[in-house]
Design a protein around this motif. Structure first.
Motif, PDB file in Angstrom:
ATOM      1  N   VAL A   1       0.839  -1.208   0.000  1.00  0.00           N
ATOM      2  CA  VAL A   1       0.000   0.000   0.000  1.00  0.00           C
ATOM      3  C   VAL A   1       0.869   1.250   0.000  1.00  0.00           C
ATOM      4  O   VAL A   1       0.677   2.147  -0.817  1.00  0.00           O
ATOM      5  CB  VAL A   1      -0.986   0.018   1.194  1.00  0.00           C
ATOM      6  N   ASP A   2       1.843   1.297   0.882  1.00  0.00           N
ATOM      7  CA  ASP A   2       2.711   2.480   0.951  1.00  0.00           C
ATOM      8  C   ASP A   2       3.539   2.636  -0.320  1.00  0.00           C
ATOM      9  O   ASP A   2       3.696   3.746  -0.833  1.00  0.00           O
ATOM     10  CB  ASP A   2       3.625   2.403   2.173  1.00  0.00           C
ATOM     11  N   MET A   3       4.075   1.537  -0.838  1.00  0.00           N
ATOM     12  CA  MET A   3       4.885   1.586  -2.055  1.00  0.00           C
ATOM     13  C   MET A   3       4.059   2.076  -3.237  1.00  0.00           C
ATOM     14  O   MET A   3       4.485   2.951  -3.992  1.00  0.00           O
ATOM     15  CB  MET A   3       5.489   0.206  -2.332  1.00  0.00           C
ATOM     16  N   LEU A   4       2.853   1.517  -3.403  1.00  0.00           N
ATOM     17  CA  LEU A   4       2.009   1.924  -4.521  1.00  0.00           C
ATOM     18  C   LEU A   4       1.514   3.360  -4.359  1.00  0.00           C
ATOM     19  O   LEU A   4       1.423   4.102  -5.343  1.00  0.00           O
ATOM     20  CB  LEU A   4       0.825   0.973  -4.673  1.00  0.00           C
ATOM     21  N   ALA A   5       1.223   3.768  -3.131  1.00  0.00           N
ATOM     22  CA  ALA A   5       0.798   5.150  -2.890  1.00  0.00           C
ATOM     23  C   ALA A   5       1.894   6.123  -3.324  1.00  0.00           C
ATOM     24  O   ALA A   5       1.616   7.154  -3.950  1.00  0.00           O
ATOM     25  CB  ALA A   5       0.444   5.348  -1.423  1.00  0.00           C
ATOM     26  N   THR A   6       3.128   5.788  -3.018  1.00  0.00           N
ATOM     27  CA  THR A   6       4.259   6.626  -3.439  1.00  0.00           C
ATOM     28  C   THR A   6       4.355   6.667  -4.959  1.00  0.00           C
ATOM     29  O   THR A   6       4.552   7.733  -5.551  1.00  0.00           O
ATOM     30  CB  THR A   6       5.579   6.106  -2.831  1.00  0.00           C
ATOM     31  N   LYS A   7       4.199   5.509  -5.617  1.00  0.00           N
ATOM     32  CA  LYS A   7       4.251   5.473  -7.087  1.00  0.00           C
ATOM     33  C   LYS A   7       3.107   6.273  -7.697  1.00  0.00           C
ATOM     34  O   LYS A   7       3.282   6.904  -8.734  1.00  0.00           O
ATOM     35  CB  LYS A   7       4.197   4.041  -7.594  1.00  0.00           C
ATOM     36  N   ILE A   8       1.940   6.209  -7.077  1.00  0.00           N
ATOM     37  CA  ILE A   8       0.804   6.972  -7.592  1.00  0.00           C
ATOM     38  C   ILE A   8       1.139   8.465  -7.577  1.00  0.00           C
ATOM     39  O   ILE A   8       0.906   9.173  -8.552  1.00  0.00           O
ATOM     40  CB  ILE A   8      -0.468   6.689  -6.770  1.00  0.00           C
ATOM     41  N   GLN A   9       1.738   8.930  -6.503  1.00  0.00           N
ATOM     42  CA  GLN A   9       2.054  10.354  -6.387  1.00  0.00           C
ATOM     43  C   GLN A   9       3.292  10.762  -7.180  1.00  0.00           C
ATOM     44  O   GLN A   9       3.288  11.796  -7.837  1.00  0.00           O
ATOM     45  CB  GLN A   9       2.270  10.727  -4.929  1.00  0.00           C
ATOM     46  N   LYS A  10       4.352   9.956  -7.109  1.00  0.00           N
ATOM     47  CA  LYS A  10       5.637  10.370  -7.684  1.00  0.00           C
ATOM     48  C   LYS A  10       5.959   9.739  -9.032  1.00  0.00           C
ATOM     49  O   LYS A  10       6.914  10.141  -9.691  1.00  0.00           O
ATOM     50  CB  LYS A  10       6.759  10.052  -6.696  1.00  0.00           C
ATOM     51  N   GLY A  11       5.188   8.728  -9.430  1.00  0.00           N
ATOM     52  CA  GLY A  11       5.457   8.045 -10.683  1.00  0.00           C
ATOM     53  C   GLY A  11       6.492   6.951 -10.489  1.00  0.00           C
ATOM     54  O   GLY A  11       6.981   6.720  -9.387  1.00  0.00           O
ATOM     55  N   GLY A  12       6.820   6.279 -11.562  1.00  0.00           N
ATOM     56  CA  GLY A  12       7.800   5.209 -11.490  1.00  0.00           C
ATOM     57  C   GLY A  12       8.025   4.607 -12.865  1.00  0.00           C
ATOM     58  O   GLY A  12       7.357   4.967 -13.838  1.00  0.00           O
ATOM     59  N   SER A  13       8.974   3.684 -12.942  1.00  0.00           N
ATOM     60  CA  SER A  13       9.254   3.035 -14.228  1.00  0.00           C
ATOM     61  C   SER A  13       9.960   1.707 -14.010  1.00  0.00           C
ATOM     62  O   SER A  13      10.515   1.452 -12.945  1.00  0.00           O
ATOM     63  CB  SER A  13      10.113   3.943 -15.106  1.00  0.00           C
ATOM     64  N   GLY A  14       9.911   0.885 -15.054  1.00  0.00           N
ATOM     65  CA  GLY A  14      10.678  -0.344 -15.082  1.00  0.00           C
ATOM     66  C   GLY A  14      10.013  -1.579 -14.512  1.00  0.00           C
ATOM     67  O   GLY A  14      10.466  -2.684 -14.776  1.00  0.00           O
ATOM     68  N   VAL A  15       8.949  -1.451 -13.750  1.00  0.00           N
ATOM     69  CA  VAL A  15       8.327  -2.615 -13.135  1.00  0.00           C
ATOM     70  C   VAL A  15       7.419  -3.342 -14.124  1.00  0.00           C
ATOM     71  O   VAL A  15       7.381  -4.561 -14.165  1.00  0.00           O
ATOM     72  CB  VAL A  15       7.533  -2.218 -11.866  1.00  0.00           C
ATOM     73  N   TRP A  16       6.695  -2.597 -14.954  1.00  0.00           N
ATOM     74  CA  TRP A  16       5.713  -3.179 -15.862  1.00  0.00           C
ATOM     75  C   TRP A  16       6.091  -2.976 -17.330  1.00  0.00           C
ATOM     76  O   TRP A  16       5.251  -3.125 -18.204  1.00  0.00           O
ATOM     77  CB  TRP A  16       4.340  -2.579 -15.599  1.00  0.00           C
ATOM     78  N   GLY A  17       7.322  -2.634 -17.611  1.00  0.00           N
ATOM     79  CA  GLY A  17       7.742  -2.432 -18.989  1.00  0.00           C
ATOM     80  C   GLY A  17       8.387  -1.072 -19.176  1.00  0.00           C
ATOM     81  O   GLY A  17       8.724  -0.381 -18.219  1.00  0.00           O
ATOM     82  N   ALA A  18       8.527  -0.698 -20.426  1.00  0.00           N
ATOM     83  CA  ALA A  18       9.282   0.508 -20.771  1.00  0.00           C
ATOM     84  C   ALA A  18       8.501   1.809 -20.572  1.00  0.00           C
ATOM     85  O   ALA A  18       9.103   2.870 -20.442  1.00  0.00           O
ATOM     86  CB  ALA A  18       9.745   0.419 -22.220  1.00  0.00           C
ATOM     87  N   ILE A  19       7.192   1.751 -20.547  1.00  0.00           N
ATOM     88  CA  ILE A  19       6.399   2.975 -20.425  1.00  0.00           C
ATOM     89  C   ILE A  19       6.335   3.403 -18.957  1.00  0.00           C
ATOM     90  O   ILE A  19       5.835   2.662 -18.117  1.00  0.00           O
ATOM     91  CB  ILE A  19       4.976   2.778 -20.984  1.00  0.00           C
ATOM     92  N   PRO A  20       6.873   4.579 -18.634  1.00  0.00           N
ATOM     93  CA  PRO A  20       6.854   5.027 -17.231  1.00  0.00           C
ATOM     94  C   PRO A  20       5.470   5.508 -16.798  1.00  0.00           C
ATOM     95  O   PRO A  20       4.662   5.949 -17.611  1.00  0.00           O
ATOM     96  CB  PRO A  20       7.848   6.185 -17.224  1.00  0.00           C
TER      97      PRO A  20
END
Length: 101
Positions: free
Chosen positions: A59-78
């Motif tokens: 929950v905390d990890m995904l909440a951070t990704k929702i706010q700050k973005g991220g890349s590399g976990v699900w492919g090339a599209i950030p």
């Protein structure tokens, strides 16, 4: 009759939080790139829930990704940052995503 009304009241109460969180996802534009049960630009919410099932920190990890973005976990599209989502909303959205079956 009373029993039927009671069952309907309970079902409505149980469904309301899920609907509210889907409404939040729509209002914050999450559904432009994600869907509950199919991949769009990003992964489906069901795939995310499956990937992080049993992860106490998800929950905390995904909440951070929702706010700050991220890349590399699900492919090339950030995933872009979403500054319009506050911390409480991000946690609510993350919990809702992880609850998808």
């Amino acid at each position: 009759m009373k029993r039927a009304l009671l069952i309907m009241a309970v079902m409505t109460t149980l469904a309301a939080p899920a609907m509210a969180d889907e409404a939040l996802a729509k209002s914050k534009n999450c559904m432009a790139c994600h869907a509950v049960d199919k991949k769009l630009v990003g992964p489906s919410y069901k795939d995310v829930a499956k990937k992080y099932a049993g992860d106490a920190k998800a929950v905390d990890m995904l909440a951070t990704k929702i706010q700050k973005g991220g890349s590399g976990v699900w492919g090339a599209i950030p995933m872009p940052a979403n500054p319009q989502v506050n911390e409480a909303e991000a946690k609510k959205l993350a919990a809702w995503v992880l609850g998808q079956k």
